[in-house]
Design a protein around this motif. Structure first.
Motif, PDB file in Angstrom:
ATOM      1  N   LEU A 156       0.851  -1.178   0.000  1.00  0.00           N
ATOM      2  CA  LEU A 156       0.000   0.000   0.000  1.00  0.00           C
ATOM      3  C   LEU A 156       0.892   1.235   0.000  1.00  0.00           C
ATOM      4  O   LEU A 156       1.817   1.323   0.803  1.00  0.00           O
ATOM      5  CB  LEU A 156      -0.745  -0.042   1.332  1.00  0.00           C
ATOM      6  N   VAL A 157       0.614   2.163  -0.892  1.00  0.00           N
ATOM      7  CA  VAL A 157       1.440   3.372  -0.926  1.00  0.00           C
ATOM      8  C   VAL A 157       0.534   4.592  -0.833  1.00  0.00           C
ATOM      9  O   VAL A 157      -0.415   4.732  -1.613  1.00  0.00           O
ATOM     10  CB  VAL A 157       2.298   3.427  -2.213  1.00  0.00           C
ATOM     11  N   ILE A 158       0.819   5.428   0.134  1.00  0.00           N
ATOM     12  CA  ILE A 158       0.011   6.641   0.306  1.00  0.00           C
ATOM     13  C   ILE A 158       0.642   7.747  -0.565  1.00  0.00           C
ATOM     14  O   ILE A 158       1.849   7.979  -0.505  1.00  0.00           O
ATOM     15  CB  ILE A 158      -0.103   7.030   1.797  1.00  0.00           C
ATOM     16  N   PRO A 159      -0.157   8.390  -1.445  1.00  0.00           N
ATOM     17  CA  PRO A 159       0.408   9.433  -2.321  1.00  0.00           C
ATOM     18  C   PRO A 159       1.060  10.545  -1.504  1.00  0.00           C
ATOM     19  O   PRO A 159       0.552  10.924  -0.449  1.00  0.00           O
ATOM     20  CB  PRO A 159      -0.823   9.966  -3.069  1.00  0.00           C
ATOM     21  N   SER A 160       2.193  11.048  -2.001  1.00  0.00           N
ATOM     22  CA  SER A 160       2.919  12.075  -1.262  1.00  0.00           C
ATOM     23  C   SER A 160       3.894  12.811  -2.190  1.00  0.00           C
ATOM     24  O   SER A 160       4.534  12.181  -3.033  1.00  0.00           O
ATOM     25  CB  SER A 160       3.667  11.362  -0.126  1.00  0.00           C
ATOM     26  N   ARG A 161       3.979  14.124  -2.059  1.00  0.00           N
ATOM     27  CA  ARG A 161       4.984  14.984  -2.707  1.00  0.00           C
ATOM     28  C   ARG A 161       5.231  14.677  -4.193  1.00  0.00           C
ATOM     29  O   ARG A 161       6.370  14.663  -4.660  1.00  0.00           O
ATOM     30  CB  ARG A 161       6.332  14.849  -1.970  1.00  0.00           C
ATOM     31  N   ARG A 162       4.155  14.397  -4.926  1.00  0.00           N
ATOM     32  CA  ARG A 162       4.362  13.972  -6.315  1.00  0.00           C
ATOM     33  C   ARG A 162       4.836  15.103  -7.221  1.00  0.00           C
ATOM     34  O   ARG A 162       5.270  14.878  -8.342  1.00  0.00           O
ATOM     35  CB  ARG A 162       3.077  13.336  -6.863  1.00  0.00           C
ATOM     36  N   GLU A 163       4.734  16.349  -6.704  1.00  0.00           N
ATOM     37  CA  GLU A 163       5.202  17.493  -7.495  1.00  0.00           C
ATOM     38  C   GLU A 163       6.737  17.520  -7.582  1.00  0.00           C
ATOM     39  O   GLU A 163       7.313  18.211  -8.408  1.00  0.00           O
ATOM     40  CB  GLU A 163       4.631  18.810  -6.944  1.00  0.00           C
ATOM     41  N   ILE A 164       7.409  16.717  -6.734  1.00  0.00           N
ATOM     42  CA  ILE A 164       8.879  16.653  -6.778  1.00  0.00           C
ATOM     43  C   ILE A 164       9.274  15.476  -7.669  1.00  0.00           C
ATOM     44  O   ILE A 164       8.746  14.367  -7.525  1.00  0.00           O
ATOM     45  CB  ILE A 164       9.444  16.481  -5.341  1.00  0.00           C
ATOM     46  N   SER A 165      10.232  15.709  -8.602  1.00  0.00           N
ATOM     47  CA  SER A 165      10.474  14.700  -9.649  1.00  0.00           C
ATOM     48  C   SER A 165      10.964  13.365  -9.087  1.00  0.00           C
ATOM     49  O   SER A 165      10.610  12.306  -9.595  1.00  0.00           O
ATOM     50  CB  SER A 165      11.433  15.239 -10.702  1.00  0.00           C
ATOM     51  N   ALA A 166      11.756  13.394  -8.000  1.00  0.00           N
ATOM     52  CA  ALA A 166      12.267  12.132  -7.435  1.00  0.00           C
ATOM     53  C   ALA A 166      11.106  11.222  -7.018  1.00  0.00           C
ATOM     54  O   ALA A 166      11.204   9.997  -7.076  1.00  0.00           O
ATOM     55  CB  ALA A 166      13.153  12.426  -6.235  1.00  0.00           C
ATOM     56  N   TYR A 167       9.983  11.836  -6.616  1.00  0.00           N
ATOM     57  CA  TYR A 167       8.832  11.044  -6.155  1.00  0.00           C
ATOM     58  C   TYR A 167       8.061  10.474  -7.341  1.00  0.00           C
ATOM     59  O   TYR A 167       7.597   9.331  -7.295  1.00  0.00           O
ATOM     60  CB  TYR A 167       7.915  11.894  -5.255  1.00  0.00           C
ATOM     61  N   ALA A 168       7.946  11.277  -8.397  1.00  0.00           N
ATOM     62  CA  ALA A 168       7.255  10.801  -9.591  1.00  0.00           C
ATOM     63  C   ALA A 168       8.046   9.633 -10.197  1.00  0.00           C
ATOM     64  O   ALA A 168       7.467   8.621 -10.620  1.00  0.00           O
ATOM     65  CB  ALA A 168       7.117  11.945 -10.591  1.00  0.00           C
ATOM     66  N   ASP A 169       9.389   9.746 -10.210  1.00  0.00           N
ATOM     67  CA  ASP A 169      10.236   8.668 -10.741  1.00  0.00           C
ATOM     68  C   ASP A 169      10.067   7.393  -9.911  1.00  0.00           C
ATOM     69  O   ASP A 169      10.015   6.286 -10.453  1.00  0.00           O
ATOM     70  CB  ASP A 169      11.725   9.064 -10.703  1.00  0.00           C
ATOM     71  N   LEU A 170      10.015   7.575  -8.600  1.00  0.00           N
ATOM     72  CA  LEU A 170       9.876   6.422  -7.706  1.00  0.00           C
ATOM     73  C   LEU A 170       8.569   5.677  -7.972  1.00  0.00           C
ATOM     74  O   LEU A 170       8.520   4.442  -8.003  1.00  0.00           O
ATOM     75  CB  LEU A 170       9.922   6.892  -6.244  1.00  0.00           C
ATOM     76  N   LYS A 171       7.509   6.443  -8.200  1.00  0.00           N
ATOM     77  CA  LYS A 171       6.198   5.827  -8.466  1.00  0.00           C
ATOM     78  C   LYS A 171       6.291   4.935  -9.703  1.00  0.00           C
ATOM     79  O   LYS A 171       5.814   3.797  -9.700  1.00  0.00           O
ATOM     80  CB  LYS A 171       5.140   6.925  -8.651  1.00  0.00           C
ATOM     81  N   PHE A 219      -2.309   2.410  -4.651  1.00  0.00           N
ATOM     82  CA  PHE A 219      -1.728   3.739  -4.515  1.00  0.00           C
ATOM     83  C   PHE A 219      -2.821   4.710  -4.104  1.00  0.00           C
ATOM     84  O   PHE A 219      -3.433   5.375  -4.928  1.00  0.00           O
ATOM     85  CB  PHE A 219      -1.100   4.164  -5.850  1.00  0.00           C
ATOM     86  N   ARG A 220      -3.158   4.699  -2.847  1.00  0.00           N
ATOM     87  CA  ARG A 220      -4.176   5.622  -2.355  1.00  0.00           C
ATOM     88  C   ARG A 220      -4.181   5.616  -0.828  1.00  0.00           C
ATOM     89  O   ARG A 220      -3.566   4.757  -0.201  1.00  0.00           O
ATOM     90  CB  ARG A 220      -5.563   5.248  -2.877  1.00  0.00           C
TER      91      ARG A 220
END
Ligand code: ADQ
Length: 497
Positions: A321-336, A362-363
């Protein structure tokens, strides 16, 4: 003016969730989490105030009509929003806080972007928070600042001649000297921390790292012996000033999780989850989307486990289970993306018509859904590369009421300091070791599982979030704050142990 002293909690985010609907209306919801649960009764008791940023909304979106809704959501204490404009969000929040301090304090120096404009904005926003406190604080109030986004607030308040007792709690780890020293603003950050009267860390290691940094970078400081009445608190002396440095491992509201785990709705959901897979062993991972949480490493270890032990095909299932977080930062989008690719790869390699090895969500789940999962799953797999504490580990134990579960825990989570004897400790960089740990958890005899889980639950029960709160306030108040009320006056439910 009320003669009694109040408590003022200051954190980056308010314990409220403000959301803009599609029609442009702003909705106010209650925030969740350990800090809110622990602080709310104290704030109500002392008619306290919580100061923080309400999240991604514009100042113009908050009108007078909304203030009553905000107050209702806070129920019983007052709330003061600090509004941030989009530049401040970009430079102070996404920039200095989450692209410098967060990676630096978690030993991810390769992810640090040391931009001077981030530092400038961090100083300005910390001053903005300090000004809001200044406008609200009475002479006797205790001001308690939380976390890495607001390190400079205490020093800013001192510049405004605020003499109130001010405490600071760091929810992240504090890094070793070699890591911290890379920060161009290391002297300024450390000097600012020393303006607080008391600083709290989760672990003894964090406290030692901090003291070593102070000795090397500030130098003109004397470390006094530990305070007799409290072995985990030391005193630093800088000229006439004294600063207390303590270890206070944060926790959860054990009773809330324990009681909810017995709830009939939770039981029904847990039974439902089991309906189609009575003999399946379920491994559970619950993490915020963050590169510190070691989610890809866990997936790789599970893939290796299925490769090495085919006898566990169709007998094991990994829910991540992954809680969405800080997706505006590129390192987080890449991790997803990386997580999604790994999930696809494992399922592509091993899934059959009647078995899906990895289920990825992812929620944000509601509390009851999350507790049902904690109750159902045989193994909790928590493997951060670095974590201040990790509350999920504690929540899993509190909800494991049949005491049959196994906790696999990273040695780099703060919680490992308390759980090292009864969790299976892993090094998340050692994939082979994690594979073996999963195997060990699968094969652990019932009696051993019972004993270990009972011990873990005892720790969470005895040192819950109220214990944490009391320990911090007691250590703060012992410091000759004669005008300040005694710690037990803060106690919400007479829980002082
Ligand atoms: P976090 O990094 O957010 O906290 P953690 O302590 O694990 O990490 O807390 C996460 C919280 O989010 C838990 O209460 C958990 O129940 C909840 N959560 C996670 N995934 C969820 C989901 N999909 N749906 C619903 N809820 C979910 C920071 C530090 C930690 C430190 C805490 C407190 O990074 O190290 O333990 O602060 O100090």
């Amino acid at each position: 003016m009320d003669k009694k002293s109040h408590i003022i909690i200051v954190s980056n985010r308010l314990p409220l969730i403000l959301k803009k609907t599609e029609g442009g209306k702003i909705e106010v919801g209650k925030g969740a989490g350990g800090l809110v649960t622990a602080m709310a009764p104290v704030l109500k008791n002392r008619k306290g105030t919580w100061i923080g940023w309400p999240g991604y909304v514009q100042e113009s979106d908050i009108d007078d009509n909304m203030l009553p809704a905000i107050q209702t959501a806070a129920s019983g204490y007052s709330v003061k929003p600090v509004m941030l404009n989009s530049n401040e969000v970009k430079n102070y929040y996404e920039g200095f806080s989450n692209s410098i301090i967060w990676p630096l304090f978690h030993d991810f120096t390769d992810k640090c972007i040391f931009l001077p404009e981030y530092w400038k904005s961090y100083q300005e926003v910390n001053k903005k928070f300090a000004l809001t406190i200044y406008q609200d604080a009475n002479d006797l109030d205790f001001i308690w600042v939380h976390d890495y986004q607001l390190i400079l607030v205490g020093a800013q308040l001192r510049k405004m001649h605020i003499r109130n007792p001010i405490g600071f709690f760091l929810h992240t780890p504090f890094p070793p000297f070699d890591t911290f020293a890379r920060c161009p603003w290391r002297f300024e950050l450390l000097s600012a921390m020393l303006e607080y009267d008391i600083i709290g860390f989760h672990t003894i290691q964090n406290k030692r790292n901090f003291i070593r940094c102070v000795k090397k970078i500030i130098q003109d400081v004397q470390i006094d012996k530990k305070i007799k009445s409290n072995a985990s608190v030391s005193e630093l002396r800088l000229g006439n000033r004294k600063v207390r440095i303590g270890v206070f491992p944060i926790s959860i509201d054990y009773n809330e999780f324990f009681l909810k785990a017995w709830d009939s709705d939770v039981y029904k959901r847990a039974k439902e989850m089991r309906k189609n897979a009575p003999d399946m062993k379920i491994i559970l991972g619950v993490d915020r989307l963050d590169y510190t949480k070691g989610i890809p490493e866990k997936l790789i270890a599970f893939k290796q486990f299925l490769t090495c032990f085919p006898e566990f095909h169709k007998k094991s299932h990994f829910i991540q289970l992954v809680i969405p977080s800080r997706r505006e930062i590129s390192a987080y989008a890449d991790l997803k993306l990386q997580i999604e690719q790994l999930v696809g790869e494992i399922n592509g390699m091993f899934a059959t018509g009647d078995w899906l090895p990895v289920q990825y969500m992812f929620r944000t789940l509601d509390r009851n859904e999350l507790i049902s999962l904690y109750r159902t799953c045989e193994i909790a797999f928590i493997a951060p590369l670095k974590d201040g504490m990790n509350l999920v580990a504690k929540e899993y134990c509190a909800c494991n009421i049949d005491e049959k579960g196994v906790l696999i825990l990273s040695e780099f989570a703060g919680a490992a300091q308390q759980f090292h004897q009864d969790a299976i400790l892993v090094n998340p960089h050692d994939i082979e070791g994690m594979t073996k740990a999963i195997y060990k958890a699968f094969n652990m005899p019932l009696e051993e599982r019972n004993q270990r889980m009972r011990n873990l639950r005892e720790i969470v029960k005895n040192k819950d979030v109220f214990w944490w709160l009391n320990s911090f306030l007691n250590a703060a108040i012992e410091k000759d704050l004669s005008s300040f009320p005694q710690a037990d006056e803060y106690l919400p439910f007479n829980l002082l142990k």
